[in-house]
Design an enzyme around this catalytic site. Structure first.
Site, PDB file in Angstrom:
ATOM      1  N   HIS A 144       0.928  -1.210   0.059  1.00  0.00           N
ATOM      2  CA  HIS A 144      -0.098  -0.088  -0.283  1.00  0.00           C
ATOM      3  C   HIS A 144       0.813   1.356   0.010  1.00  0.00           C
ATOM      4  O   HIS A 144       2.033   1.163   0.308  1.00  0.00           O
ATOM      5  CB  HIS A 144      -0.893   0.057   1.315  1.00  0.00           C
ATOM      6  CG  HIS A 144      -1.890  -0.988   1.221  1.00  0.00           C
ATOM      7  ND1 HIS A 144      -1.866  -2.219   1.553  1.00  0.00           N
ATOM      8  CD2 HIS A 144      -3.362  -0.779   0.724  1.00  0.00           C
ATOM      9  CE1 HIS A 144      -3.192  -2.678   1.262  1.00  0.00           C
ATOM     10  NE2 HIS A 144      -4.017  -1.958   0.729  1.00  0.00           N
ATOM     11  N   LYS A 148      -0.909   4.887   4.980  1.00  0.00           N
ATOM     12  CA  LYS A 148      -1.859   4.016   5.702  1.00  0.00           C
ATOM     13  C   LYS A 148      -1.193   3.807   7.111  1.00  0.00           C
ATOM     14  O   LYS A 148      -0.160   3.569   7.194  1.00  0.00           O
ATOM     15  CB  LYS A 148      -1.779   2.403   4.748  1.00  0.00           C
ATOM     16  CG  LYS A 148      -2.549   1.419   5.231  1.00  0.00           C
ATOM     17  CD  LYS A 148      -2.781   0.423   4.155  1.00  0.00           C
ATOM     18  CE  LYS A 148      -3.724  -0.660   4.761  1.00  0.00           C
ATOM     19  NZ  LYS A 148      -5.218  -0.154   5.096  1.00  0.00           N
ATOM     20  N   THR A 155      -7.695  -6.196   5.103  1.00  0.00           N
ATOM     21  CA  THR A 155      -8.028  -7.280   3.976  1.00  0.00           C
ATOM     22  C   THR A 155      -7.072  -8.329   4.397  1.00  0.00           C
ATOM     23  O   THR A 155      -7.574  -9.651   4.161  1.00  0.00           O
ATOM     24  CB  THR A 155      -7.958  -6.835   2.584  1.00  0.00           C
ATOM     25  OG1 THR A 155      -8.959  -5.764   2.270  1.00  0.00           O
ATOM     26  CG2 THR A 155      -8.292  -8.008   1.506  1.00  0.00           C
TER      27      THR A 155
END
Lengths: 257, 257, 257, 257
Positions: A144, A148, A155
């Protein structure tokens, strides 16, 4: 975006959107508008009256609002025989029970409540859970953008837990790992016995790879999401499916065959 | 395997192999044998006499033996004007100084000593060091079979250190990372500020990925090694180059220029 | 975005943007604005007067305009001692000669003209050209959104040509390929002997992979571009470098070390 | 290799191997030998007598022989109540009908006939067929060593056909592709409307990637096979399952849940 109906119905399905001016709601409006078998008949947001939806004859409502108003919206729709597709968060088991109660009183009305409308992400998890029992080894690498806050992603954690459960059901023991000399963290986070690695880099958006290995071969399932519009095919899939699914449907899984 | 000489020389280069019955030595014998511009003239192992090499008129010797005999072998070769390509481990700075001394006394004789003859791995590290100064973010993901004892691998650690040095020289600060909520290990091992993730799975052999990221783009350099024969092109490259490189050459880098 | 100056200069570099309201120009304005060592002092577009640039004391101008006005802009800047960074297309060898003439008359003034400001893409091509001579096999797989008109992409074709030239210089013959039974097109397009495969799929943006192979190992260089902002680090790199590079610099390559 | 039985049975399953000295048969012998819940009781090859199998009390036979002897072997086993797992090729619909006849006469006896025992490859195809109806775009990239004669591979062609069928059933039209200016071959081979790209490079073994795309996201399923031992987990899976599957089972699919 996939377009699964084979015959074009005489009349497009009439759709209303709640939370229409929000980030996700606005995308839903655009997507419904662009689909030839759907008609956007009402857009409602904070301060608007829900009757706009019934006045316009909406058959399905899509709700991307907030946890404090979604239950009221849902009850109102179900009572009027309007099907609902809900992406709003905050559904506890208690709330789901309440929704089931409303639906039981109105047979024929359906509601799809899903935490994730990304078809790719949902299929990735589904396939990972199915593959899990056939491979000795498995690891997850999620990647990511560096803004973040959590590592690993929700997930990835969810995928790891589903894999761990499938392995346990198949009677598989721990994954083989002879590591003796580890620099702390090299082998990733341990989520129910599944190693999960979180990569963060500028330029990345949201990606996940599940790597399965057995003697002489590996199987990799990878999902790359570039944009929040990636949720729209899943929302439309639910909109088209919900009139034929009375009662409560949880998650996209049952709609993906 | 690459074959870089354009004109075929009148005479093949005469090559001897020390440690010829070892794992790597045996592969070297096969590779030399298969190359039309090289001739395998002597194979020596424990218990054999080194004079077999000089008797056969070897011009280059390849040494994959052990740290306790390699220095004696090297001195013997250099004194006789035989070039050497060495993959044996255990070369300290002190040992290298000694070798430099022997070579200084025999101008025209060359020795290539390299810790890694994998051309792909060496290029990966070279490219990574060059790319490092141009990207805000970088992470390393190495993947190996689960019988490996160390995590991360030596190659990954070495790559991380080279990247960290290049970033420091370019005045780059720490990589961006907003992680606040981490399950221990998720973000990998910290090697001089570079995050390194070690994946282990049955079916894998030896793989490494270096991921660079900046605004809107990523650059990935990946090396997959399936077999120890992957070192042979690098060994042959050194064998062909060493007669034209008097003195000591450290690593494959200067030969890949 | 990379930020390579080690010491912060007393004064930020004064930058003007030509074509400031265009797609790329607007991004350049934002990027210059966001960089603490640069100051956006003039933004000029169609209908505006170039004197805004000199009045504001711009030291460097960035030109993302059109082929019909760029030559006039460049001449004007060079005559006033303003360095230029040019992303506008349409530079023939004849045009480049003209620019060299203007710069020769003003020693100390620099111009960087580049067809591609994506640092990742430029490094990918640079690394590919360097690796090419060491691997028996090489293929290119480029992946783009399905609205793209040409296949393969210009970048892929350019990369293939550079690889082919490097192979020829190294005396490498054709890549090995025993294919006898081919469904037409399966083995891709042949660009100077290098096979190039063009993948098209909704959801993709712009991606390219160069795969090199030799005995037992492969080396893969992959570039993923998600957004046109990916060109900004390269533009800023050129803006910061051009004052120290009198004369004409073609492409980003020389600035990437 | 996966080991799916939870409780260890009192007695290991008794297994005979036909074609035991062949390439695949020899690997099967090793794999059965290494599994604690299986016992290798008979190994038969050309010139040996089949009665060795019945004399040893084999419960299951694995057949990796040749098309000219496999039918005789199968009939012999079924008549004696011995279950069979068959990897030998050459099964036409007519041959399968014959096998069904023999099995109908011996209720309780099972036979698994599979063209591919690679669990990873079979799951890849299964997942690809399931994902196909949910994505607008799909392409296949298969990668093999350069000694391969056909392009694309049989597995890739088979996968493409399954995907095409799933798309047709879901009412999906052609994949979007605006290509106007194509260098011949760039867009791959067209297999029932699915584009397939065949990459060939030294160092590769056998790899396949299926790329699905829809608005804003892609899903990739990748299989890497490094070795023919990768078929063994699938063979053992069939050996363990066949006693509980009377009648004919075609392919590994039904055994993979």
């Amino acid at each position: 975006m996939t377009d699964e109906q084979v015959s074009s119905p005489a009349e497009p399905l009439r759709v209303g959107v709640l939370g229409a001016r929000g980030r996700m709601g606005a995308e839903v409006c655009k997507a419904v508008d662009a689909a030839s078998d759907l008609e956007l008949v009402a857009t409602v947001d904070q301060g608007d009256d829900l009757t706009a939806v019934s006045d316009a004859g909406a058959q399905v409502v899509v709700d991307f609002t907030t946890p404090d108003v979604v239950m009221g919206n849902l009850q109102w729709c179900v009572e009027r025989g309007i099907h609902a597709v809900v992406g709003t968060t905050g559904f506890t088991e208690q709330r789901l029970e309440q929704v089931r109660g409303w639906l039981a009183a109105k047979p024929g009305v359906g509601a799809v409540i899903a935490p994730n409308f990304g078809i790719g992400a949902v299929l990735m998890m589904q396939f990972a859970a199915r593959a899990a029992r056939h491979f000795e080894s498995v690891e997850i690498i999620e990647q990511h953008h560096p803004r973040k806050l959590d590592a690993p992603s929700g997930t990835a954690t969810h995928t790891a837990r589903q894999i761990a459960r499938a392995r346990a059901e198949a009677g598989l023991g721990p994954v083989p790992d002879a590591t003796k000399d580890e620099v702390a963290g090299a082998r990733g986070a341990d989520i129910d016995g599944v190693r999960v690695h979180a990569v963060r880099a500028t330029g990345l958006v949201a990606h996940q790879e599940v790597l399965f290995g057995t003697t002489g071969e590996t199987l990799t399932i990878r999902h790359d999401s570039y944009d929040r519009v990636s949720f729209m095919p899943g929302v439309l899939l639910a909109v088209r499916a919900v009139p034929d699914r009375p009662g409560l449907t949880l998650g996209l899984d049952p709609l993906l065959g």
